[in-house]
Design a protein around this motif. Structure first.
Motif, PDB file in Angstrom:
ATOM      1  N   VAL A  13       0.838  -1.206   0.000  1.00  0.00           N
ATOM      2  CA  VAL A  13       0.000   0.000   0.000  1.00  0.00           C
ATOM      3  C   VAL A  13       0.867   1.247   0.000  1.00  0.00           C
ATOM      4  CG1 VAL A  13      -1.629   1.336   1.379  1.00  0.00           C
ATOM      5  CG2 VAL A  13      -2.001  -1.103   1.037  1.00  0.00           C
ATOM      6  N   LEU A  14       1.864   1.286   0.866  1.00  0.00           N
ATOM      7  CA  LEU A  14       2.759   2.452   0.907  1.00  0.00           C
ATOM      8  C   LEU A  14       3.528   2.612  -0.399  1.00  0.00           C
ATOM      9  CD1 LEU A  14       4.129   2.237   4.556  1.00  0.00           C
ATOM     10  CD2 LEU A  14       2.488   3.864   3.638  1.00  0.00           C
ATOM     11  N   SER A  16       2.510   1.754  -3.357  1.00  0.00           N
ATOM     12  CA  SER A  16       1.570   2.282  -4.356  1.00  0.00           C
ATOM     13  C   SER A  16       1.364   3.776  -4.177  1.00  0.00           C
ATOM     14  CB  SER A  16       0.230   1.563  -4.235  1.00  0.00           C
ATOM     15  OG  SER A  16       0.376   0.197  -4.512  1.00  0.00           O
ATOM     16  N   ILE A  17       1.250   4.207  -2.931  1.00  0.00           N
ATOM     17  CA  ILE A  17       1.064   5.636  -2.659  1.00  0.00           C
ATOM     18  C   ILE A  17       2.280   6.429  -3.106  1.00  0.00           C
ATOM     19  CG2 ILE A  17       0.839   7.335  -0.801  1.00  0.00           C
ATOM     20  CD1 ILE A  17      -0.922   5.250   0.661  1.00  0.00           C
ATOM     21  N   VAL A  18       3.457   5.947  -2.774  1.00  0.00           N
ATOM     22  CA  VAL A  18       4.690   6.638  -3.164  1.00  0.00           C
ATOM     23  C   VAL A  18       4.814   6.688  -4.684  1.00  0.00           C
ATOM     24  CG1 VAL A  18       7.218   6.478  -3.122  1.00  0.00           C
ATOM     25  CG2 VAL A  18       5.905   6.173  -1.026  1.00  0.00           C
ATOM     26  N   GLY A  20       2.432   6.615  -6.862  1.00  0.00           N
ATOM     27  CA  GLY A  20       1.424   7.540  -7.382  1.00  0.00           C
ATOM     28  C   GLY A  20       1.834   8.987  -7.220  1.00  0.00           C
ATOM     29  N   VAL A  21       2.393   9.320  -6.068  1.00  0.00           N
ATOM     30  CA  VAL A  21       2.825  10.694  -5.810  1.00  0.00           C
ATOM     31  C   VAL A  21       3.995  11.062  -6.712  1.00  0.00           C
ATOM     32  CG1 VAL A  21       3.864  12.214  -4.079  1.00  0.00           C
ATOM     33  CG2 VAL A  21       1.944  10.744  -3.456  1.00  0.00           C
TER      34      VAL A  21
END
Length: 64
Positions: A13-14, A16-18, A20-21
């Motif tokens: 999850v982390l 994917s967030i990184v 995406g950003v």
């Protein structure tokens, strides 16, 4: 085993967030071209709608 699963899910999850950003930092030439195409298509659609409205008005006038 459950602890390992939770850690793996958290890491994914982390990650994917990184990702995406980081992917949204700077707009490249393809994104700019895509926006211009979108604007052109939207403008053409509006012109087609106007032409259709004029055509409907002309048909109504002919029927009178």
């Amino acid at each position: 085993m459950m602890k390992m699963s939770k850690i793996l899910v958290t890491v994914l999850v982390l990650g994917s967030i990184v990702a995406g950003v980081c992917g949204c930092r700077k707009e490249g030439p393809a994104e700019r071209a895509g926006k211009e195409i979108d604007k052109s298509v939207e403008k053409a659609g509006k012109e087609i709608e106007r032409a259709g409205a004029k055509l409907n008005d002309a048909i109504k006038q002919m029927k009178k």
